[in-house]
Design an enzyme around this catalytic site. Structure first.
Site, PDB file in Angstrom:
ATOM      1  N   GLU A  92     -14.090  -0.024  26.074  1.00  0.00           N
ATOM      2  CA  GLU A  92     -13.620   0.055  27.459  1.00  0.00           C
ATOM      3  C   GLU A  92     -12.124   0.351  27.500  1.00  0.00           C
ATOM      4  O   GLU A  92     -11.670   1.214  28.234  1.00  0.00           O
ATOM      5  CB  GLU A  92     -13.913  -1.244  28.215  1.00  0.00           C
ATOM      6  CG  GLU A  92     -13.464  -1.196  29.663  1.00  0.00           C
ATOM      7  CD  GLU A  92     -13.805  -2.452  30.450  1.00  0.00           C
ATOM      8  OE1 GLU A  92     -13.269  -2.603  31.561  1.00  0.00           O
ATOM      9  OE2 GLU A  92     -14.591  -3.283  29.961  1.00  0.00           O
ATOM     10  N   ARG A 119     -11.949 -13.680  34.935  1.00  0.00           N
ATOM     11  CA  ARG A 119     -13.394 -13.870  35.057  1.00  0.00           C
ATOM     12  C   ARG A 119     -13.811 -15.201  34.437  1.00  0.00           C
ATOM     13  O   ARG A 119     -14.745 -15.847  34.929  1.00  0.00           O
ATOM     14  CB  ARG A 119     -14.167 -12.713  34.421  1.00  0.00           C
ATOM     15  CG  ARG A 119     -15.674 -12.785  34.647  1.00  0.00           C
ATOM     16  CD  ARG A 119     -16.389 -11.523  34.241  1.00  0.00           C
ATOM     17  NE  ARG A 119     -16.318 -10.483  35.248  1.00  0.00           N
ATOM     18  CZ  ARG A 119     -17.225 -10.291  36.205  1.00  0.00           C
ATOM     19  NH1 ARG A 119     -18.274 -11.099  36.309  1.00  0.00           N
ATOM     20  NH2 ARG A 119     -17.103  -9.309  37.069  1.00  0.00           N
ATOM     21  N   GLU A 150     -24.890  -8.090  31.426  1.00  0.00           N
ATOM     22  CA  GLU A 150     -24.174  -9.235  30.866  1.00  0.00           C
ATOM     23  C   GLU A 150     -24.836 -10.603  31.057  1.00  0.00           C
ATOM     24  O   GLU A 150     -24.757 -11.450  30.153  1.00  0.00           O
ATOM     25  CB  GLU A 150     -22.761  -9.271  31.453  1.00  0.00           C
ATOM     26  CG  GLU A 150     -21.903  -8.121  30.975  1.00  0.00           C
ATOM     27  CD  GLU A 150     -20.603  -8.003  31.755  1.00  0.00           C
ATOM     28  OE1 GLU A 150     -19.546  -8.280  31.179  1.00  0.00           O
ATOM     29  OE2 GLU A 150     -20.658  -7.629  32.943  1.00  0.00           O
TER      30      GLU A 150
END
Length: 787
Positions: A239, A317, A726
């Protein structure tokens, strides 16, 4: 034997778009195609120290090696020597100081890879070594935060502690994890005219690579095209990390004016790239004797490595998932992302949530042990109910944790399995069995609001076949299959009419990374939007054709598309082929291309206040596992797995099932045997799969029972589906707690043991030694027997 009924095309589950290609070895990855003429090879001089000043970097001898086209350092960068994104803290090539072992210092570009490798040995480097910071403890002591600590608070946590009957405090650490994708980091850069370069980059973030490469080369985004046919795995490791290697390849290509290939070996990839972030947590929880949590205070500290990469977003997160499925009336969550002299740690499936959820579940297990209550029951006591607020103030308007836990208990015959496990442990000395349950609530959306947007480009050709481009990158998760299905369903055509193109910044610009379990959501909605535009234009053509061919007087609102045909809802007998309608549209000069766009509504988050609605919806599910542990050697094996997962209306149940299995196994690997070792000089010690164990087919359980709960959810995505990539990872964490349950059965669950994470055989033996040391045993497991 009765013949199986053949379903109409509209009711069949579409095939895996890449399945046959993978099976026959025909699928193409970066570097698989014919090499461009004049291809040059790039090799990298890596730093051998985690922290040092560069006193000398002499490449004069390397330049003279026959076949060497160029040796490049920071002095050869025409634009900005900066590839940072969140913070501008990461040079492409260091000027005077290295920050981690494996940091690229220089490039050699040569006619063959062997020549480039040899030329590296001709470069002279002298360092002045500096003391490295490698641990969270040292980074905290030296105040090496990237940014000020983050907070999320709700209620009055200190008052909650005072009102609590009981308190527990402790610490918990989670480890790193190697991505170990099959395809290593790589990029092929091909020059064009007028400073134009095409980068065939193994990246999840096409637009980021485009923008950062342009910055480094001193050109504009229009001068760089990034193209990704597919990735051989990523799991988050491509990513952000892929940007470095793509920019190095772009620099080499620009300098020599020829195509270049940069490809890391397996050892280079494992030794010099970032991992999942290790976390260390300190917590305090207050609860009543009925099991209800009154207050929870947690401090999460992460090891981010030398540069910020995505550490701040990952920490964010983690903070947002510190509650998991549980309503916490009074809560204080603090987080710090810390700079160290390790390769920059980066995104990995779950993106911080696995770490904080692991801590929360550890706390739940400790409370259950303290109160001598069933952990499953305790989880139900504390689970969210509709109308509850998360610590960051988002209302839980739709939750299914209680129902899914009930389904799970019924499916697994939980009470019977618990009794059988206890009876097994009573009559066996050395193998011991354990059970554990984990529920999951996972938020779907990028927590950076502007990234929640998707684009797609759709062309319907005159023969009725379709070209589909979208912003997602295919990396084995089959986002191409799902997005193609959406177009297939909306236009009523078979999947074999549709070709999914490579991810390309010229066809789809400004694409968000393929991450956050959102690729099918945002790109699927965008493709649906494009299909609707074309469908609306074809409706008018269909009305005219039905009147011409069948003398039917219908309106556009009656037109339906299904099974490669177009017809009227009220007069279904008169049918047109999709191809004929498209052909007439083309002859009538009706545009057959469309750009679709989608932005996720209602998502926002105030980082300073720690408040907002960062997620469009939540995914819910739960898992129950049974393990068997050899208490002599510490080995464990997985016996049974039961998973109940809410999918919404699954776009493709077989793909989703594969994601659930894969996510579970990867989560199990992280929590039980994938251990990342490093020495005191920041050197990772595992350089290949021979020294780093990941789950294999032999680690699958004897029974793997998955129930996918399909239903319409008010909060969901395109065609009422939900993201899948996920959330299942966290189910694998249950294996850790089942191993702990098995070990604690040695003392009839009368004492807790500290089990290291991951729960490797060594960690299990150490936990058993705590029971030996404290002389606490069940009647069956005598000290003599254990010895």
């Amino acid at each position: 034997m009765a013949k199986r009924k053949k379903l109409p095309k509209s009711e069949r589950i579409p095939e895996h778009v890449s399945g046959k290609l993978h099976l026959t070895g025909s699928s193409r990855f970066i570097g698989d195609d014919l090499k461009p003429a004049g291809l040059q090879y790039v090799k990298i001089l890596f730093s051998q120290h985690p922290h040092a000043r560069i006193k000398l970097l002499d490449f004069s001898r390397a330049q003279k090696v026959p076949g060497v086209s160029a040796v490049l350092t920071h002095q050869h960068i025409p634009g900005e020597n900066q590839i940072g994104l969140v913070l501008l803290d990461e040079p492409l090539l260091p000027v005077d100081e290295v920050q981690y072992r494996g940091q690229p210092l220089a490039l050699v570009v040569a006619e063959t890879a062997a020549t480039a490798e040899y030329a590296l040995s001709e470069i002279d480097v002298e360092y002045e070594t500096l003391d490295p910071v490698l641990t969270i403890e040292d980074a905290l002591r030296k105040g090496m935060d990237y940014v000020p600590e983050r907070h999320i608070r709700r209620g009055d946590v200190e008052a909650g502690f005072q009102r609590s009957d009981l308190l527990i405090e402790g610490t918990f650490s989670t480890g790193a994890q190697e991505h170990l994708y099959l395809e290593t980091q790589r990029c092929i850069a091909v020059p064009g005219e007028d400073e134009y370069i095409t980068l065939y980059s193994a990246t999840q973030s096409t637009s980021e690579v485009q923008a950062i490469a342009a910055r480094v080369l001193g050109v504009n985004s229009k001068d760089i095209t990034v193209d990704v046919p597919r990735l051989g795995g990523a799991f988050g490791g491509k990513e952000r990390s892929a940007t470095l290697w793509a920019c190095l390849a772009a620099l080499a290509c620009q300098h020599v004016g020829k195509p270049v290939e940069l490809k890391l070996t397996r050892s280079e990839d494992m030794l010099f790239t970032g991992k999942r972030h290790p976390f260390e947590a300190k917590y305090k929880v207050g609860f009543n004797r009925d099991g209800k949590i009154q207050a929870y205070k947690i401090e999460l500290n992460s090891n981010g490595g030398a540069y910020v990469d995505l550490s701040i977003a990952i920490l964010e997160r983690a903070l947002l998932h510190a509650d998991n499925c549980y309503s916490l009336p009074n809560v204080s969550i603090t987080g710090r992302a810390l700079r160290t002299n390790l390769p920059p740690n980066t995104a990995f499936r779950g993106f911080g949530a696995p770490q904080s959820i692991m801590v929360m579940e550890h706390v739940i297990e400790r409370i259950a042990h303290k109160l001598k209550v069933d952990p499953l029951q305790l989880r139900k006591i504390n689970s969210y109910q509709p109308g509850d607020l998360t610590p960051y103030g988002q209302e839980i308007s739709e939750t299914s944790t209680d129902e899914l836990l009930e389904r799970l208990a019924k499916k697994a015959k939980y009470q019977d399995l618990r009794r059988e496990t206890d009876e097994f442990n009573l009559i066996h000395d050395f193998p011991k069995r354990g059970l554990a349950v984990i529920p999951v609530k996972f938020g779907i959306s990028f927590t950076t609001a502007f990234m929640n947007q998707g684009s797609a480009l759709l062309w319907v050709y005159a023969d009725g076949t379709i070209s589909l481009s979208h912003g997602g990158v295919e990396m084995g998760q089959e986002v191409n299959t799902k997005v193609a299905q959406i177009v297939s369903k909306e236009l009523g055509v078979s999947m074999d009419r549709i070709r999914c193109e490579s991810a390309n910044t010229k066809r789809v610009g400004n694409a968000s990374p393929t991450a956050a379990s959102s690729a099918s959501d945002i790109n699927g909605y965008a493709a649906n939007n494009a299909a609707l535009q074309i469908k609306e234009r074809l409706n008018r053509i269909a009305v005219d054709l039905l009147k011409e061919q069948y003398q039917l007087d219908v309106n556009e609102g009656e037109i339906r598309f299904a099974d490669d045909q177009v017809f009227s809802k009220t007069h279904p007998a008169g049918r047109l082929s999709f191809s004929d309608v498209v052909k007439r549209a083309h002859l009538s000069r009706v545009p057959l291309g469309a750009h679709g766009f989608y932005k996720t509504p209602g998502v926002h988050f105030d980082r300073e206040a720690g408040r907002g609605n960062p997620f469009y919806y939540f995914v819910y599910g739960c898992a129950l596992v049974q393990v068997e542990v050899d208490i002599l050697y510490g080995n464990s094996k997985l016996l049974k797995v039961f998973i109940v997962h809410e999918t919404g209306r699954s776009l493709n149940p077989e793909i989703d099932r594969g994601q659930i299995i894969g996510g579970f196994m990867q989560g199990m690997g992280w929590s039980t045997f994938e251990e990342v070792f490093q020495d005191d000089q920041g050197r990772y010690l595992a350089a290949g799969p021979s020294t780093y164990k990941i789950p294999t087919i032999r680690d699958l359980p004897h029974l793997f029972d998955i129930e996918m709960v399909e239903r319409d959810c008010r909060q969901s995505s395109v065609f009422h589906s939900k993201g899948i990539g996920e959330p299942p990872f966290m189910y694998g964490e249950a294996v850790y707690f089942a191993i702990k349950d098995a070990v604690e059965s040695l003392a009839d669950h009368n004492t807790e043991v500290e089990l290291g994470m991951p729960a490797t055989p060594e960690a299990v033996v150490h936990a058993i030694s705590q029971i030996l040391k404290n002389n606490i045993f069940s009647q069956k497991a005598s000290k003599e027997t254990l010895k």
